[in-house]
Design an enzyme around this catalytic site. Structure first.
Site, mmCIF file in Angstrom:
data_model
loop_
_atom_site.group_PDB
_atom_site.id
_atom_site.type_symbol
_atom_site.label_atom_id
_atom_site.label_comp_id
_atom_site.label_asym_id
_atom_site.label_seq_id
_atom_site.Cartn_x
_atom_site.Cartn_y
_atom_site.Cartn_z
ATOM 1 C CG ASP A 42 30.317 32.686 81.015
ATOM 2 O OD1 ASP A 42 30.870 33.338 80.095
ATOM 3 O OD2 ASP A 42 29.264 33.056 81.552
ATOM 4 N N GLY A 43 32.393 31.369 78.212
ATOM 5 C CA GLY A 43 32.058 31.133 76.818
ATOM 6 C C GLY A 43 31.162 32.175 76.187
ATOM 7 C CE LYS A 199 18.994 11.731 47.813
ATOM 8 N NZ LYS A 199 20.193 12.536 48.002
ATOM 9 C CG ASP A 225 23.069 18.256 46.382
ATOM 10 O OD1 ASP A 225 22.112 19.057 46.413
ATOM 11 O OD2 ASP A 225 23.069 17.182 47.015
ATOM 12 C CB ALA A 231 30.864 13.142 51.375
ATOM 13 N N GLY A 232 28.042 11.140 52.344
ATOM 14 C CA GLY A 232 27.506 9.790 52.192
ATOM 15 C C GLY A 232 26.621 9.663 50.964
ATOM 16 C CB THR A 233 23.801 11.753 49.738
ATOM 17 O OG1 THR A 233 23.017 11.547 50.904
ATOM 18 C CG2 THR A 233 22.903 11.808 48.521
#
Length: 329
Positions: A42-43, A199, A225, A231-233
């Site tokens: 069941d995990g 931003k 960072d 990786a949008g920013t």
């Protein structure tokens, strides 16, 4: 049985990042101890420790990266097993601390999940936590046991020093106002100025660049960072720097979370290279010519040796450098 500095020591790896655990083991000259992570139908997770840990100083390597909930449960269950097996000390090496972005209530009725995870770790029996570049430094205050927050910057900076850029052509860029301290420390070694991307973030994992504070025209920019998630920013910032006249844009971050569609965005961006560390394992399908991975195994290994010998760790949290050679000491 491994003996280091006159003490009985065991180093275990769970399933999150065995390659990093092997790097750490190699750096301190011992073999990984034997344990296995099992799953019921069941995990549910079970951990078997296949050798004695009674009276040993035990170190467990397990970044709580994706799938974060499964890796966190593995860690908690391992802690419980070690405590019940009479380990002398239980030292958790969590280079990437999952849930670290939920460190405060930004809105009403929100959880402080980073504190909840700290409580769970302590309740499970951990006696020390070793981590790297916490997203928010105040998370250290959520623990009532020793926590050592190592910095990835010495390793990342050294990589850029080896590239032999002229200090007059470099600018270190913080992707937001909150990362200015990190960017300043990076720039101090490279002996170059910093710039800041102004931003706003309308929702999680989305950011809009409003302005760039500082002179970046004709410069090689290094975006710094603590982590790269989708990786949008990062790519938006890189594109803004390039549009504002930057000669080239690199990026450096300690943690490469790289959730989809991060790798595709990096590949299609104007970034020359993204430099990360192996605090999070990078699977084969995410490897890319633009992504460079550096190992923190030796740094964490030195931390283990200093803990065992009761030496201060502060020298590993920061760096010094010879200005005449522009190299790390």
């Amino acid at each position: 049985m491994s003996v280091l500095l006159g003490k009985k020591v065991k180093l275990f790896s769970l399933s999150s990042n065995r390659a990093l655990a092997c790097d750490i083991a190699k750096s301190i000259g011992i073999e990984l101890a034997d344990c296995e992570v099992l799953h019921f139908a069941d995990g549910e997770i079970n951990v078997n420790i296949n050798e004695t840990v009674r009276g040993h100083d035990v170190f467990v390597v397990q970044p709580t990266s994706a799938p974060v909930n499964e890796h966190l449960m593995e860690l908690l269950i391992m802690c419980d097993a070690l405590k019940r097996a009479s380990a002398k000390s239980i030292n958790l090496i969590i280079p990437y601390y999952g849930y670290s972005r939920q460190d405060r209530k930004a809105k009403s009725r929100q959880p402080i999940s980073a504190k909840l995870v700290a409580d769970l770790i302590q309740a499970a029996g951990a006696t020390r936590v070793i981590t790297m570049d916490l997203h928010a430094a105040q998370i250290q205050g959520f623990f009532n046991i020793p926590i050592d927050n190592f910095m990835g910057l010495p390793i990342l900076v050294n990589y850029f020093l080896d590239k032999k850029f002229g200090k007059d052509e470099l600018v270190v860029v913080s992707p937001d106002h909150g990362g200015v301290t990190r960017a300043r420390e990076f720039a101090k070694v490279l002996e170059c100025p910093i710039a800041i991307i102004d931003k706003r973030r309308p929702e999680p994992n989305k950011a809009e660049v409003m302005n760039i504070l500082g002179n970046i025209e004709g410069k090689v920019c290094i975006l710094v960072d603590d982590m790269v998630d989708t990786a949008g920013t990062l790519t938006a910032g890189a594109n803004a720097l390039k549009a504002a006249g930057a000669k080239a844009v690199y990026a450096a971050a300690t943690h490469g979370v790289l959730s989809n569609p991060a790798v595709e965005r990096i590949q299609n961006s104007c970034l020359e290279e993204l430099v990360i560390t192996n605090t999070i394992a990078l699977p084969e399908e995410k490897k890319n010519p633009k992504i460079k991975v550096l190992s923190v195994g030796s740094l964490l290994g030195h931390g283990i040796l200093r803990i065992l010998s009761d030496e201060p760790l502060s020298g590993l949290f920061m760096y010094s450098y010879d200005k005449s050679k522009r190299e790390l000491l």
